[in-house]
Write a protein that holds these residues in place. Structure first.
Motif, PDB file in Angstrom:
ATOM      1  N   GLY A 268       0.668  -1.369  -0.282  1.00 34.84           N
ATOM      2  CA  GLY A 268      -0.095   0.043   0.163  1.00 34.84           C
ATOM      3  C   GLY A 268       0.498   1.274  -0.086  1.00 34.84           C
ATOM      4  O   GLY A 268       0.022   2.278   0.113  1.00 34.84           O
ATOM      5  N   ALA A 269       2.414   1.149   0.380  1.00 33.17           N
ATOM      6  CA  ALA A 269       3.079   2.477   0.564  1.00 33.17           C
ATOM      7  C   ALA A 269       3.907   1.813  -0.828  1.00 33.17           C
ATOM      8  O   ALA A 269       4.225   2.365  -1.633  1.00 33.17           O
ATOM      9  CB  ALA A 269       3.645   2.653   1.510  1.00 33.17           C
ATOM     10  N   VAL A 273      -1.841  -2.740  -3.008  1.00 31.54           N
ATOM     11  CA  VAL A 273      -2.105  -3.612  -1.538  1.00 31.54           C
ATOM     12  C   VAL A 273      -2.493  -4.717  -2.702  1.00 31.54           C
ATOM     13  O   VAL A 273      -3.086  -5.626  -1.298  1.00 31.54           O
ATOM     14  CB  VAL A 273      -3.335  -2.386  -1.421  1.00 31.54           C
ATOM     15  CG1 VAL A 273      -3.232  -0.949  -0.736  1.00 31.54           C
ATOM     16  CG2 VAL A 273      -4.788  -2.401  -2.408  1.00 31.54           C
ATOM     17  N   SER A 310       2.434  -5.911   5.693  1.00 35.37           N
ATOM     18  CA  SER A 310       1.330  -4.448   5.405  1.00 35.37           C
ATOM     19  C   SER A 310       0.813  -3.769   6.309  1.00 35.37           C
ATOM     20  O   SER A 310       2.168  -2.972   6.535  1.00 35.37           O
ATOM     21  CB  SER A 310      -0.411  -5.044   4.991  1.00 35.37           C
ATOM     22  OG  SER A 310       0.100  -6.399   6.938  1.00 35.37           O
ATOM     23  N   ILE A 311      -0.108  -2.416   5.722  1.00 27.65           N
ATOM     24  CA  ILE A 311       0.288  -1.178   6.662  1.00 27.65           C
ATOM     25  C   ILE A 311      -1.285  -0.914   6.832  1.00 27.65           C
ATOM     26  O   ILE A 311      -2.752  -1.507   7.198  1.00 27.65           O
ATOM     27  CB  ILE A 311       0.741  -0.199   5.432  1.00 27.65           C
ATOM     28  CG1 ILE A 311       0.532   1.313   6.132  1.00 27.65           C
ATOM     29  CG2 ILE A 311      -0.579   0.155   4.185  1.00 27.65           C
ATOM     30  CD1 ILE A 311       1.511   2.329   5.005  1.00 27.65           C
ATOM     31  N   ASP A 312      -0.861  -0.390   8.486  1.00 29.22           N
ATOM     32  CA  ASP A 312      -2.005   0.427   9.160  1.00 29.22           C
ATOM     33  C   ASP A 312      -2.629   1.444   8.245  1.00 29.22           C
ATOM     34  O   ASP A 312      -2.006   2.421   8.649  1.00 29.22           O
ATOM     35  CB  ASP A 312      -1.658   0.523  10.551  1.00 29.22           C
ATOM     36  CG  ASP A 312      -2.992   0.855  11.139  1.00 29.22           C
ATOM     37  OD1 ASP A 312      -4.219   0.459  10.594  1.00 29.22           O
ATOM     38  OD2 ASP A 312      -3.260   2.004  12.099  1.00 29.22           O
ATOM     39  N   MET A 313      -3.898   1.252   7.643  1.00 30.77           N
ATOM     40  CA  MET A 313      -4.597   2.582   6.570  1.00 30.77           C
ATOM     41  C   MET A 313      -4.868   3.692   7.860  1.00 30.77           C
ATOM     42  O   MET A 313      -5.097   4.364   6.815  1.00 30.77           O
ATOM     43  CB  MET A 313      -5.142   2.120   5.878  1.00 30.77           C
ATOM     44  CG  MET A 313      -4.948   1.336   5.106  1.00 30.77           C
ATOM     45  SD  MET A 313      -3.785   2.199   3.583  1.00 30.77           S
ATOM     46  CE  MET A 313      -3.085   0.217   2.148  1.00 30.77           C
ATOM     47  N   ASN A 314      -4.965   3.087   8.855  1.00 28.86           N
ATOM     48  CA  ASN A 314      -4.981   4.481   9.277  1.00 28.86           C
ATOM     49  C   ASN A 314      -4.006   5.644  10.141  1.00 28.86           C
ATOM     50  O   ASN A 314      -4.392   6.281  10.013  1.00 28.86           O
ATOM     51  CB  ASN A 314      -5.862   4.367  11.138  1.00 28.86           C
ATOM     52  CG  ASN A 314      -7.372   3.873  10.908  1.00 28.86           C
ATOM     53  OD1 ASN A 314      -8.163   3.965   9.845  1.00 28.86           O
ATOM     54  ND2 ASN A 314      -8.003   2.409  11.881  1.00 28.86           N
ATOM     55  N   GLY A 316      -1.060   4.624   9.359  1.00 21.36           N
ATOM     56  CA  GLY A 316       0.493   4.797   8.441  1.00 21.36           C
ATOM     57  C   GLY A 316       1.421   4.076   8.732  1.00 21.36           C
ATOM     58  O   GLY A 316       2.968   3.593   7.927  1.00 21.36           O
TER      59      GLY A 316
END
Length: 514
Positions: A268-269, A273, A310-314, A316
């Motif tokens: 996602g960065a 995703v 992965s990434i925490d979308m809240n 980052g």
């Protein structure tokens, strides 16, 4: 590819070296893991072919950047790539063809030949955490790492039975100038442990220092004919190869030393995703990096790397122990085996700030993922905390203890006459118990893996001994290991030569903390 037979090492110091050998304490180290269990594979043949086709399309149509490195651009141009500015577009099939000269397995030699490791095939080599600027322990809390901390971690790694490798930057000693700390770190690995280790990659000249110091330790000719270092070359995902990492790779490849070509993926960065999209980008980046190493020296040992979170979308922040990261790792293992390359991934990953339940859950998920995905070289296998920002002493020994579980699982199920235990079943019969039967008496010492850390005592005994939790037990174990540490034997003449090299190099340049 067949490796050349290793040359005999001839070193000075005879009598003193033998006396040091006789007086040293033997530390038990388990052999690297040889899997007798199948790899867990999630990609169908159709999925693999789609990902491989798309990766080649990325290389041909999108391309990759080799920045601030005119020599690399010239090499690619000479090999048949389309070079426009710093963008390199690689014709379909060219990178894969170049990768064919990379060996599927190789030996990394340790200064103690009994601790050399075979990287590739069904083998799994475990190495500790790499790169944190901070450390944490029960007494001092979270703080910037020092050289003393670094040396302590090397000692703990040397004394850890289930670790096969001393690693590299187990923490970043921030009290030593940036341009000199690699010398102290290498000296620690070479003198405080006799396990294999990693070289410096923070600047090409530091990679050359690593090669030169190995020449002192092993002998220059031995180093050129054999692999004595594995080093981490991170790709600046997405699809950018910087001059520092590539400069280090060029030094190591030219000198027959192994490099892990590793995309740094935070989904996602730094990558899409989706699992399939991430795998496509990972494969494209690895193909380009491995191919470039073979342009430097065909046959140079390399490892297909995949650092995945992965990434925490809240917030980052990167997340670990997630199903998505596992799926990418399982898939990357399949792609690595299709290329015929050793595979690096997984570790004791967690996002927790403390060695708590979150750390345990995420670490267990990550370690098991590494075993099942067919990883051959597992960096960060113990000590990881706070997304890799912290090397934790207590978690180091907790994780190192749990690595024994991977050894046990990897043995699989055997069905020898003794394993079948038919005599025991006949002896005990219905309604009996096996505690006293002949089969149990003959096998009880080795039948089950046993933790050297966790508490299995009855409640009353545990309470009488202070009701210590795992963190307290780990803290006590850290203290015990460091208090009883004795360095492995090393020829005094070699040790003096290494220390002289470090002193001379440090004196040749002013301190720099940039």
């Amino acid at each position: 590819m067949t490796e050349a037979a290793p040359r005999r090492r001839s070193r000075g110091g005879g009598g003193a070296a033998r006396r040091a050998e006789r007086s040293s304490i033997k530390i038990e180290t388990a052999k690297y893991i040889e899997r007798n269990i199948p790899n867990f594979e999630v990609l169908t043949e159709e999925a693999i072919e789609i990902i491989e086709t798309n990766a080649e399309t990325i290389l041909e149509e999108v391309g990759v950047n080799f920045v601030d490195n005119p020599a690399a651009l010239e090499r690619w141009k000479a090999a048949g790539a389309d070079v426009q500015g710093e963008r390199v577009r690689i014709p379909r099939g060219l990178a894969r063809k170049l990768c064919e000269t990379a060996p599927s397995t190789f030996t990394q030699h340790a200064r103690n030949p009994e601790k050399s490791v075979e990287i590739g095939g069904k083998n799994l080599v475990l190495a500790p955490i790499y790169g944190p600027p901070f450390v944490r322990d029960a007494k001092g809390g979270r703080r910037y790492a020092t050289l003393e901390d670094f040396q302590k971690f090397v000692k703990l790694g040397y004394m850890s039975k289930w670790l096969h490798h001393s690693g590299g930057t187990v923490c970043e000693p921030t009290d030593v100038p940036v341009n000199k700390r690699h010398l102290d770190m290498l000296l620690a690995h070479m003198t405080l442990s006799d396990k294999p280790f990693m070289g410096s990659v923070t600047e090409p000249s530091r990679a050359q220092d690593s090669v030169d110091m190995c020449g002192v330790l092993f002998g220059k000719e031995f180093v050129q004919d054999n692999t004595v270092m594995t080093s981490l070359i991170n790709i600046n995902s997405p699809m950018t190869f910087d001059d520092v990492m590539m400069g280090a790779l060029e030094v190591y490849a030219k000198n027959n030393q192994a490099c892990i070509i590793s995309p740094f993926i935070v989904g996602g960065a730094m990558a899409p995703v989706s699992v399939a999209g991430t795998l496509t980008q990972v494969l494209a980046e690895v193909l380009a990096g491995v191919a470039y190493s073979q342009l430097i020296r065909p046959g140079a040992p390399v490892i297909f790397g995949a650092f995945v979170s992965s990434i925490d979308m809240n917030s980052g922040a990167p997340t670990f122990g997630t199903p998505e990261a596992s799926l990418v790792t399982y898939g990357a293992g399949q792609l690595a085996r299709r290329l015929g390359l050793p595979f690096r991934s997984a570790g004791s990953f967690c996002g927790s700030k403390l060695p708590d339940a979150q750390a345990a859950y995420e670490t267990a998920n990550s370690l098991n993922m590494g075993l099942m995905s067919g990883v051959n070289f597992m960096l960060h296998s113990c000590g990881w905390l706070e997304g890799g920002l912290v090397a934790d002493f207590e978690k180091f020994v907790m994780d190192a203890d749990q690595l024994g579980v991977l050894h046990g699982l990897a043995k699989g199920v055997t069905v020898s006459e003794d394993d079948q235990a038919m005599d025991a079943i006949r002896e005990v019969g219905p309604g009996g118990h096996y505690l006293g039967c002949a089969h149990t008496q003959a096998n009880f010492k080795t039948a089950f893996w046993k933790s050297d850390l966790l508490d299995y005592k009855p409640f009353e005994t545990w309470e009488e001994e202070g009701a210590r939790d795992t963190y307290a037990l780990a803290s006590a174990r850290v203290d015990h290991l460091l208090a009883t540490y004795q360095p492995p034997a090393l020829d005094p003449a070699i040790k003096d030569a290494l220390e002289a090299y470090v002193a001379e190099k440090k004196a040749s340049m002013p301190d720099s903390f940039l």
